[in-house]
Structures are given as structure tokens and as C-alpha cells.
Scaffold this motif. Structure first.
Motif, short mmCIF file in Angstrom:
data_model
loop_
_atom_site.label_atom_id
_atom_site.label_comp_id
_atom_site.label_asym_id
_atom_site.label_seq_id
_atom_site.Cartn_x
_atom_site.Cartn_y
_atom_site.Cartn_z
N ARG A 74 0.84 -1.19 0.00
CA ARG A 74 0.00 0.00 0.00
C ARG A 74 0.87 1.24 0.00
O ARG A 74 2.07 1.18 0.24
CB ARG A 74 -0.96 0.01 1.18
N PRO A 106 -6.59 3.36 -12.60
CA PRO A 106 -6.25 1.96 -12.35
C PRO A 106 -6.08 1.21 -13.67
O PRO A 106 -6.70 1.54 -14.67
CB PRO A 106 -7.44 1.43 -11.57
N TYR A 122 -6.27 -3.64 -7.48
CA TYR A 122 -6.13 -2.22 -7.17
C TYR A 122 -7.21 -1.37 -7.84
O TYR A 122 -6.99 -0.21 -8.17
CB TYR A 122 -4.73 -1.72 -7.53
N LEU A 182 -0.01 0.81 -7.97
CA LEU A 182 -0.51 1.59 -6.84
C LEU A 182 -0.59 3.08 -7.18
O LEU A 182 -1.58 3.75 -6.86
CB LEU A 182 0.39 1.38 -5.62
#
Length: 149
Positions: free
Chosen positions: A18, A86, A93, A78
Motif C-alpha cells: 500500500r 487503475p 487495485y 498503486l
């Protein structure tokens, strides 16, 4: 126009990668010696494709060029997701699973639509030379490049 995404990067409590706030860089994370590390990616929107269908919803799709300045796990995935871009096929994700770019052309998504056009690093023989690997653009990338804006 290109822009830079700067963040902290690390594994969360249950092992998922993350992003963290840049102010958290060097903060300790769960696990032995783990800490938040710096991550930086330059993102350039190359083409916006209007009237795409992503997971059966009308939307826009974008072809982007990313240049990671650091090499963190899942960094491009990310960073793109964090700015609302995305990857198609990257459901982990937030990316759509299916994409239809024109009314008669559906992209079969083999996984996250991510391709390394060029990778360069110091040659392992240690003589200071650079080893550069270039891969041809996959068919889905060529297809996206040829769509009207």
C-alpha cells in the motif's frame, strides 16, 4: 502533460502492499526491520479514449506512460490507482476486469494491462556499462495507440 506521484510505500499489517503519506517515510511497519520507503513515478497521459466500456459501464480509458524513479513492488499499479487511473485487468487495485474500446473491438484482458517497453540497469558484470532490454509493444498497446482521441 506529465506529472509526478510521490508517496511512501510498504506492506500493511496483513502483507498487502500500500501507499503511505510522504511524511510517513522511514516510519516503522509491522515485521522485522520493515519501514515505509520513498516511491516516485512520473505519469504521462499519452491518449484518452472516449466512449470506452469498462466492466459494462460507459467510461473513458487512457493510455499512460509511466517512468518509475524508484523500484517498489506494485509501484506503478498503486500510483496509477491512487490518481484515478487503475490498470485495466488489475482488479486488486480497483481496475476493471473487462474493456471494450470501440463498438466492434473488445480487448481480451489477459491480466493487468501493464507492459515494460524498456528496462535499463547496471550490467551484472560490474564494468559500469548499462544493460538495456527493449520489448515490442503488445497488440493491446498498439490497438490503443491507434484509437482516435
Amino acid at each position: 502533460a506529465a506529472f509526478v506521484v510521490e508517496s511512501g510505500h510498504g506492506r500493511a499489517k496483513y502483507g498487502l502492499w500500500r501507499l503511505y503519506d510522504v511524511q510517513d517515510i522511514d516510519r516503522a511497519l509491522p515485521g522485522k526491520g520493515n519501514k515505509v520507503k520513498h516511491a516516485s513515478t512520473t505519469i504521462e497521459v499519452v491518449r484518452v479514449i472516449e466512449n470506452a466500456t469498462l466492466d459494462w459501464k460507459s467510461s473513458r480509458a487512457a493510455l499512460v506512460r509511466c517512468a518509475p524513479k524508484t523500484g517498489r513492488t506494485h509501484q506503478i499499479r498503486l500510483h496509477c490507482a491512487s490518481v484515478g487511473l487503475p490498470l485495466i485487468g488489475d482488479v486488486r487495485y480497483g481496475g476493471p476486469l473487462r474493456a471494450q474500446i470501440t463498438s466492434d473491438a473488445r480487448l481480451d484482458v489477459p491480466g493487468a494491462l501493464l507492459h515494460a517497453l524498456e528496462v535499463a540497469f547496471e550490467h551484472p558484470r560490474g564494468d559500469g556499462s548499462t544493460l538495456r532490454v527493449i520489448a515490442p509493444t503488445p497488440s493491446w498497446g498498439t490497438f490503443a495507440l491507434n484509437q482516435s482521441q
